[in-house]
Motif scaffolding. Structure first.
Motif, PDB file in Angstrom:
ATOM      1  N   UNK A 164      20.126 -48.624 -60.444  1.00 29.89           N
ATOM      2  CA  UNK A 164      21.270 -48.020 -60.021  1.00 29.89           C
ATOM      3  C   UNK A 164      21.425 -47.441 -58.867  1.00 29.89           C
ATOM      4  N   UNK A 165      20.269 -47.037 -58.211  1.00 31.42           N
ATOM      5  CA  UNK A 165      20.487 -46.559 -56.703  1.00 31.42           C
ATOM      6  C   UNK A 165      20.793 -47.791 -55.983  1.00 31.42           C
ATOM      7  N   UNK A 166      19.987 -48.876 -56.354  1.00 35.46           N
ATOM      8  CA  UNK A 166      20.432 -50.219 -55.521  1.00 35.46           C
ATOM      9  C   UNK A 166      21.886 -50.365 -55.441  1.00 35.46           C
ATOM     10  N   UNK A 167      22.445 -50.398 -56.860  1.00 37.77           N
ATOM     11  CA  UNK A 167      23.999 -50.782 -56.923  1.00 37.77           C
ATOM     12  C   UNK A 167      24.638 -49.904 -56.139  1.00 37.77           C
ATOM     13  N   UNK A 168      24.204 -48.251 -56.184  1.00 37.74           N
ATOM     14  CA  UNK A 168      25.055 -47.532 -55.356  1.00 37.74           C
ATOM     15  C   UNK A 168      25.003 -48.024 -54.080  1.00 37.74           C
ATOM     16  N   UNK A 169      23.871 -48.027 -53.469  1.00 37.16           N
ATOM     17  CA  UNK A 169      23.675 -48.359 -52.052  1.00 37.16           C
ATOM     18  C   UNK A 169      24.290 -49.623 -51.747  1.00 37.16           C
ATOM     19  N   UNK A 170      24.369 -50.825 -52.297  1.00 38.02           N
ATOM     20  CA  UNK A 170      24.851 -51.992 -51.924  1.00 38.02           C
ATOM     21  C   UNK A 170      26.019 -52.382 -52.753  1.00 38.02           C
ATOM     22  N   UNK A 171      26.853 -51.345 -53.262  1.00 37.85           N
ATOM     23  CA  UNK A 171      27.946 -51.763 -54.236  1.00 37.85           C
ATOM     24  C   UNK A 171      28.949 -52.714 -53.532  1.00 37.85           C
ATOM     25  N   UNK A 172      29.275 -52.434 -52.043  1.00 42.96           N
ATOM     26  CA  UNK A 172      30.226 -53.333 -51.670  1.00 42.96           C
ATOM     27  C   UNK A 172      29.548 -54.353 -50.650  1.00 42.96           C
ATOM     28  N   UNK A 173      28.274 -54.584 -50.784  1.00 45.02           N
ATOM     29  CA  UNK A 173      27.539 -55.810 -50.013  1.00 45.02           C
ATOM     30  C   UNK A 173      27.038 -56.941 -50.821  1.00 45.02           C
ATOM     31  N   UNK A 174      26.868 -56.918 -52.147  1.00 41.63           N
ATOM     32  CA  UNK A 174      26.212 -57.837 -52.926  1.00 41.63           C
ATOM     33  C   UNK A 174      27.159 -58.042 -53.926  1.00 41.63           C
ATOM     34  N   UNK A 175      27.090 -58.811 -55.039  1.00 41.56           N
ATOM     35  CA  UNK A 175      28.070 -59.206 -56.006  1.00 41.56           C
ATOM     36  C   UNK A 175      27.558 -58.666 -57.560  1.00 41.56           C
ATOM     37  N   UNK A 176      26.131 -58.645 -57.549  1.00 42.44           N
ATOM     38  CA  UNK A 176      25.732 -58.108 -59.013  1.00 42.44           C
ATOM     39  C   UNK A 176      24.248 -57.672 -58.657  1.00 42.44           C
ATOM     40  N   UNK A 177      23.927 -56.781 -59.421  1.00 40.97           N
ATOM     41  CA  UNK A 177      22.536 -56.029 -59.363  1.00 40.97           C
ATOM     42  C   UNK A 177      21.852 -56.022 -60.562  1.00 40.97           C
ATOM     43  N   UNK A 178      20.922 -56.673 -61.036  1.00 44.22           N
ATOM     44  CA  UNK A 178      20.191 -56.733 -62.204  1.00 44.22           C
ATOM     45  C   UNK A 178      19.068 -55.816 -62.348  1.00 44.22           C
ATOM     46  N   UNK A 179      19.409 -54.873 -63.056  1.00 38.91           N
ATOM     47  CA  UNK A 179      18.498 -53.791 -63.452  1.00 38.91           C
ATOM     48  C   UNK A 179      17.395 -54.053 -64.402  1.00 38.91           C
ATOM     49  N   UNK A 180      16.158 -54.445 -63.978  1.00 37.38           N
ATOM     50  CA  UNK A 180      15.261 -54.815 -64.744  1.00 37.38           C
ATOM     51  C   UNK A 180      13.835 -53.709 -64.884  1.00 37.38           C
ATOM     52  N   UNK A 181      14.180 -52.432 -64.374  1.00 34.58           N
ATOM     53  CA  UNK A 181      13.063 -51.476 -64.443  1.00 34.58           C
ATOM     54  C   UNK A 181      12.449 -51.391 -63.228  1.00 34.58           C
ATOM     55  N   UNK A 182      11.679 -50.511 -63.093  1.00 38.63           N
ATOM     56  CA  UNK A 182      10.773 -50.308 -61.835  1.00 38.63           C
ATOM     57  C   UNK A 182       9.601 -51.670 -61.827  1.00 38.63           C
TER      58      UNK A 182
END
Length: 207
Positions: free
Chosen positions: A158-176
Motif C-alpha cells: 500500500x505504501x508503494x501504491x501511495x508513492x508511485x500512484x501516478x508513475x506505474x499502472x498497477x501494484x500487486x501487494x503480495x505481503x512483505x
C-alpha cells in the motif's frame, strides 16, 4: 491512478493474477513481489516499459534488466545454457539468484548487453511472481524497486501504491518479501563469477 491488487502470498487469486497479466500484455508497467523484494515489471516486447523504469530509478542506458521466468524450460528459450550452467541453475532454482548468460535471438537487442550479448535470468521462489509469469506466458522484464534516495526497497504494497500512484499502472501487494536483492552470478564465460552477493548463498559458485 495505479490499480491495486491485494493477493494472497501463497495462493494468489487466479482472477487477480489474470488481470495483472493482461495489464502487462497491454504494455502497462506493474510492481509485483518476488522472493527478494518488490520489482518493476513490463512485457518482453515493451517499447516504453524499460525507459519508464530507467526514468523512475534514474538509471542510464547501460542498466541490465532481468528476465523473470516461470521455469527452466522457459528460461532455456532465452539464454544459452551449457551442461555446467544447467547443473548450477537447476540446483539453485527457484531461488533468489540472477544468472547472467549469453542471450538467444528471442531476446530483444535493446535488453541484452550491447557488446557481450548477455542477459540476466531468474526463476523466483515466490508464488505470486510465478503465477503472473505463467499467466502471461512469457518472461517479465524486471528491475528491483529501489528508488533514488532510498537505501532499501519498500516492503509494504500500500505504501508503494501511495508513492508511485501516478508513475506505474498497477501494484500487486503480495505481503512483505524482504529488502535484499538477488545474488548475481555470471555464467557467461564458463567460469562462475559472483558479481553481487545478495539473498542467495554464493558459496556454491565461489571457486
Amino acid at each position: 491512478m495505479a490499480r491495486y491488487f491485494d493477493v494472497h502470498p501463497v495462493n494468489p487469486q487466479p482472477r487477480s493474477i489474470e488481470q495483472v497479466a493482461q495489464l502487462v500484455r497491454e504494455d502497462d508497467l506493474v510492481v509485483y513481489p518476488t522472493d527478494s523484494c518488490y520489482a518493476f515489471g513490463c512485457r518482453l516486447g515493451s517499447r516504453t516499459g524499460p525507459d519508464r523504469i530507467r526514468r523512475l530509478r534514474h538509471l542510464d542506458a547501460r542498466h541490465d534488466f532481468t528476465l523473470v521466468c516461470a521455469d527452466f524450460a522457459q528460461l532455456g528459450q532465452f539464454v544459452i545454457v551449457d551442461n555446467a550452467a544447467f547443473r548450477s541453475i537447476r540446483a539453485a532454482t527457484p531461488g533468489p539468484y540472477t544468472f547472467i548468460l549469453k542471450a538467444t535471438g528471442e531476446v530483444p537487442r535493446r535488453l541484452a548487453h550491447p557488446k557481450k550479448r548477455t542477459v540476466g535470468v531468474r526463476i523466483p521462489d515466490n508464488p505470486v511472481a510465478l503465477a503472473i509469469v505463467r499467466a502471461l506466458g512469457e518472461p517479465i522484464v524486471s528491475s528491483t524497486l529501489l528508488l533514488p534516495g532510498q537505501d532499501e526497497p519498500p516492503t509494504d504494497g500500500w505504501t508503494i501504491k501511495d508513492e508511485l500512484d501516478h508513475e506505474v499502472d498497477a501494484v500487486v501487494d503480495g505481503g512483505d518479501c524482504g529488502t535484499e536483492p538477488t545474488t548475481v552470478v555470471d555464467l557467461s564465460t564458463g567460469v562462475p563469477e559472483v558479481v553481487r552477493v545478495g539473498a542467495g548463498d554464493p558459496s556454491p559458485f565461489e571457486m
